[in-house]
Design a protein around this motif. Structure first.
Motif, PDB file in Angstrom:
ATOM      1  N   PHE A  18       0.833  -1.199   0.000  1.00 48.86           N
ATOM      2  CA  PHE A  18       0.000   0.000   0.000  1.00 48.86           C
ATOM      3  C   PHE A  18       0.877   1.262   0.000  1.00 48.86           C
ATOM      4  O   PHE A  18       0.650   2.199  -0.768  1.00 48.86           O
ATOM      5  CB  PHE A  18      -0.915  -0.018   1.229  1.00 48.86           C
ATOM      6  CG  PHE A  18      -1.768   1.196   1.375  1.00 48.86           C
ATOM      7  CD1 PHE A  18      -2.844   1.420   0.530  1.00 48.86           C
ATOM      8  CD2 PHE A  18      -1.483   2.151   2.350  1.00 48.86           C
ATOM      9  CE1 PHE A  18      -3.624   2.551   0.654  1.00 48.86           C
ATOM     10  CE2 PHE A  18      -2.257   3.284   2.483  1.00 48.86           C
ATOM     11  CZ  PHE A  18      -3.331   3.491   1.633  1.00 48.86           C
ATOM     12  N   VAL A  19       1.915   1.260   0.833  1.00 49.07           N
ATOM     13  CA  VAL A  19       2.830   2.422   0.907  1.00 49.07           C
ATOM     14  C   VAL A  19       3.569   2.582  -0.419  1.00 49.07           C
ATOM     15  O   VAL A  19       3.759   3.704  -0.911  1.00 49.07           O
ATOM     16  CB  VAL A  19       3.832   2.259   2.083  1.00 49.07           C
ATOM     17  CG1 VAL A  19       4.865   3.383   2.098  1.00 49.07           C
ATOM     18  CG2 VAL A  19       3.105   2.221   3.409  1.00 49.07           C
ATOM     19  N   THR A  22       1.220   4.185  -2.880  1.00 54.24           N
ATOM     20  CA  THR A  22       0.972   5.589  -2.502  1.00 54.24           C
ATOM     21  C   THR A  22       2.208   6.449  -2.786  1.00 54.24           C
ATOM     22  O   THR A  22       2.084   7.572  -3.280  1.00 54.24           O
ATOM     23  CB  THR A  22       0.607   5.682  -1.003  1.00 54.24           C
ATOM     24  OG1 THR A  22      -0.337   4.675  -0.703  1.00 54.24           O
ATOM     25  CG2 THR A  22       0.033   7.034  -0.645  1.00 54.24           C
ATOM     26  N   SER A  23       3.398   5.931  -2.470  1.00 52.81           N
ATOM     27  CA  SER A  23       4.615   6.737  -2.657  1.00 52.81           C
ATOM     28  C   SER A  23       4.929   6.942  -4.137  1.00 52.81           C
ATOM     29  O   SER A  23       5.484   7.973  -4.511  1.00 52.81           O
ATOM     30  CB  SER A  23       5.802   6.102  -1.932  1.00 52.81           C
ATOM     31  OG  SER A  23       5.966   4.785  -2.340  1.00 52.81           O
ATOM     32  N   PRO A  40       9.679   6.798   1.388  1.00 56.23           N
ATOM     33  CA  PRO A  40       8.723   5.711   1.710  1.00 56.23           C
ATOM     34  C   PRO A  40       8.766   4.574   0.703  1.00 56.23           C
ATOM     35  O   PRO A  40       8.576   3.408   1.086  1.00 56.23           O
ATOM     36  CB  PRO A  40       7.350   6.403   1.700  1.00 56.23           C
ATOM     37  CG  PRO A  40       7.551   7.760   1.141  1.00 56.23           C
ATOM     38  CD  PRO A  40       9.006   8.095   1.248  1.00 56.23           C
ATOM     39  N   ALA A  43      11.755   2.471   1.696  1.00 56.00           N
ATOM     40  CA  ALA A  43      11.479   1.792   2.972  1.00 56.00           C
ATOM     41  C   ALA A  43      10.496   0.643   2.769  1.00 56.00           C
ATOM     42  O   ALA A  43      10.654  -0.432   3.369  1.00 56.00           O
ATOM     43  CB  ALA A  43      10.934   2.793   3.986  1.00 56.00           C
ATOM     44  N   SER A  44       9.487   0.855   1.920  1.00 59.80           N
ATOM     45  CA  SER A  44       8.488  -0.205   1.723  1.00 59.80           C
ATOM     46  C   SER A  44       9.086  -1.393   0.976  1.00 59.80           C
ATOM     47  O   SER A  44       8.742  -2.544   1.282  1.00 59.80           O
ATOM     48  CB  SER A  44       7.244   0.330   1.017  1.00 59.80           C
ATOM     49  OG  SER A  44       7.600   0.939  -0.182  1.00 59.80           O
TER      50      SER A  44
END
Lengths: 151, 500
Positions: A18-19, A22-23, A40, A43-44
């Motif tokens: 999801f991140v 979105t990012s 992000p 990181a994801s």
């Protein structure tokens, strides 16, 4: 197999996915011009890698089976369900009815769950709310939530 | 000489009447929190943060530092008397402390814990005082690549020093980093992960997160336990350790102090880990290792000294570099920001009254804690008798007020509840919440410095290798990772050969 690891890895992979999506929408940019989505996004991806590592490691090791239901065996989990439900209802009503009545009701529930007699729970709740309200509202000058009627 | 002058200035701040009262209140509250099982220093500092809102910044930080140190002292009482640690750094004290109590030596165990803590914390403070100025001067030369490398080293240590699974610690660190990105982008001010929710534009605050993960989650965990712990009925006498006790414990105290001193500075280290390591070291060097777990006084002296030395030295990276090395200091970092103070290399120059005031008050607090702890132990024993049915609802009440008062916003209460439930589940699934909070606090710093470094170098990572400090720190990171992989492989192979 430890089902806790399987369940939690899948959960975190879903969060990471999801991140990630979105990012990407925020714009990743380039290394010489990093955009808000870059951090992000990275990181994801790392999160997915570690979750997959946990999953693979879990399937590789043939340990004794740990089920999710086993986590709540021999525990008084019903108490927690009631507390969590009470806290959710409290958050919803706090903005409407204000600190004093909402907290008074919550404290009664909490004291009764912990095995206190009803009359004692009511008395203790009244005391706790009065003392906390006086301490924070008047002595420490920290305003506590008011009702929609301003009380 | 300058260090002495600065310390005298620190004492002049700490000895102001209102600051003395605050140090005393902090130490008293901290000890109380350390004594009470079910809430540790992280939750306590977050919950009690609102009490400091009306105070001047120096007084507020002095009080919060007192709470931290008090909790470190108080934690041993429950470990020794009921075999339940008041906070995580005293877990290992249970092993021998409780056995000593059962053998009628509760007084000696409590006494050596308090005196060991005092000696170690004082040595830690001397180190803090001596290292702070040169480190602050050095840190002024740091640019974004150096900060980026140091924070990366912090993340590496957090994962490497994880008490359970390193992979799970890495997952928690990454979740913390992602949570830290919520809010406005620090460089372009573009909203990120806010989903149109206005309350998320400023990002999540560390206090509701910490209150949820460490306060509420702890209560939920304790609520489902069916039987409360029973208090051991012991006569507490001879709180001043006798010569024999001192002879047995002196080297343990010294070794614990040295371990705690260095573990406190390391990111991801801190009091909890240092107490475990010092216990392990003590058992290994002992001529009678079989005594450990059966009431060895060294098993009480070493971990208690280590966790208090670490509590003192953990202020070094926070005050000089602006980097919190452990989760309690991460919450304290949030408290600094709430009071409009940014900890870091400029703190000593811009706010000497806070910098030296903290150091002065830590010295005074240490003496106060010695005085509070020894004669008041019977009182703390009575505190332990507060029934759970009163204690837990009151902790929840304080969690609510603590979360709300940060921004006077009900949204923060909801955030605290969500993270309380998350913290409860994380413990069930054997994830440590500490790396999450640390990464949440360090994440935005890391991102800003990483992006600035990349902008400075036109997108080239050679900026990290061209600067000696950044390069040295990255080499350390690399060595730790290689060492970690080697250790893991060795462990797997050993297991494999054993099965054969």
């Amino acid at each position: 197999m430890d089902k806790r690891n399987v369940f939690s890895s899948v959960f975190f992979i879903l969060i990471a996915a999801f991140v990630l999506v979105t990012s990407t929408g925020l714009g990743i940019g380039q290394l010489n011009n990093p955009r808000p989505g870059l951090f992000p996004f990275t990181a994801s991806i790392c999160l997915i890698v570690f979750c997959v590592a946990l999953l693979v490691d879990n399937f590789r090791h043939k340990n004794s089976l740990i089920t999710l239901a086993g986590l709540w065996q021999d525990s008084n989990w019903r108490k927690n369900i009631i507390v969590i439900a009470a806290l959710i209802i409290y958050t919803i009503f706090l903005a409407v009815i204000g600190y004093i009545p909402a907290t008074f009701a919550l404290m009664i529930v909490l004291f009764i769950i912990e095995g206190m007699k009803t009359w004692l729970a009511i008395a203790n709740s009244a005391l706790a709310v009065t003392v906390s309200y006086a301490l924070f509202q008047y002595i420490l000058k920290i305003p506590l939530p008011r009702s929609i009627w301003g009380l | 000489m300058e260090a002495l002058n600065s310390l005298l200035y620190g004492f002049s701040v700490a000895f102001e009447f209102h600051n003395l009262i605050l140090v005393f209140a902090g130490c008293l509250l901290g000890t109380l929190i350390g004594v009470l099982p079910g809430i540790g220093p992280v939750g306590a500092i977050s919950i009690l943060l609102p009490l400091t809102f009306q105070l001047p910044p120096a007084g507020a930080i002095i009080m919060l530092a007192g709470i931290y140190n008090g909790a470190m002292y108080g934690g041993s009482t429950t470990s020794i008397l009921i075999n339940v640690p008041g906070e995580a750094a005293s877990v290992v004290t249970c092993l021998d402390g409780y056995q000593m109590a059962r053998q009628g030596q509760a007084g000696a165990a409590l006494g050596i814990a308090v005196f060991g803590s005092f000696i170690a914390a004082t040595i830690g403070l001397i180190g803090l005082q001596l290292m702070a100025v040169p480190l602050s001067s050095l840190a002024l030369k740091f640019g974004p690549p150096e900060y980026c490398a140091i924070i990366l080293l912090g993340f590496t240590f957090i994962v490497y020093l994880a008490q359970r699974s390193a992979v799970k610690a890495a997952i928690m660190t990454l979740v913390g980093l992602i949570l830290g990105t919520i809010g406005l982008d620090p460089i372009t001010s573009q909203p990120r992960m806010t989903f149109g929710i206005i309350n998320l534009y400023e990002g999540l605050h560390v206090a509701p997160l910490a209150i949820g993960l460490f306060g509420l989650a702890e209560v939920l965990n304790n609520l489902e336990k069916s039987a409360p712990e029973k208090l051991l009925k012991v006569k507490i006498k001879n709180l001043f350790p006798r010569k024999l006790h001192w002879l047995k414990a002196r080297w343990a105290i010294l070794r614990g102090t040295i371990i705690g001193f260095f573990m406190g500075i390391l990111p991801g280290g801190g009091p909890v880990l240092s107490s475990f390591i010092s216990y392990g070291v003590e058992k290994r060097v002992s001529k009678n290792p079989e005594m450990f777990g059966n009431g060895a006084i060294e098993g009480v002296a070493a971990p208690e000294s280590a966790n208090n030395a670490a509590a003192s030295t953990s202020f070094i990276p926070l005050l000089t570099l602006g980097i919190p090395p452990n989760v309690v200091l991460a919450v304290l970092f949030g408290a600094f920001l709430i009071h409009g103070i940014t900890p870091g290399p400029l703190l000593i120059k811009e706010h000497p009254e806070i910098f030296w005031g903290i150091i002065g008050s830590l010295y005074i607090g240490n003496i106060m804690l010695l005085v509070i702890n020894l004669p008041l132990i019977p009182l703390w024993v009575q505190v332990l008798r507060i029934p759970d049915r009163i204690l837990y609802p009151l902790i929840i009440l304080f969690c609510i007020i603590g979360a709300f008062s940060i921004n006077n916003n009900i949204f923060d209460i909801a955030v605290m509840f969500i993270f309380g439930i998350a913290g409860y589940l994380l413990r069930k699934f054997e994830y440590e919440p500490a790396p999450l909070i640390l990464a949440f606090v360090l994440g935005p710093m890391f991102e800003v410095n990483l992006r600035r470094s990349l902008l400075m170098s036109q997108g080239s990572f050679t900026i990290f290798t061209a600067r000696p400090i950044a390069l040295s720190v990255l080499i350390i990171c690399f060595i730790i990772i290689i060492f970690f992989i080697y250790q893991s492989r060795k462990k797997t192979l050993d297991k494999y050969y054993k099965q054969l």
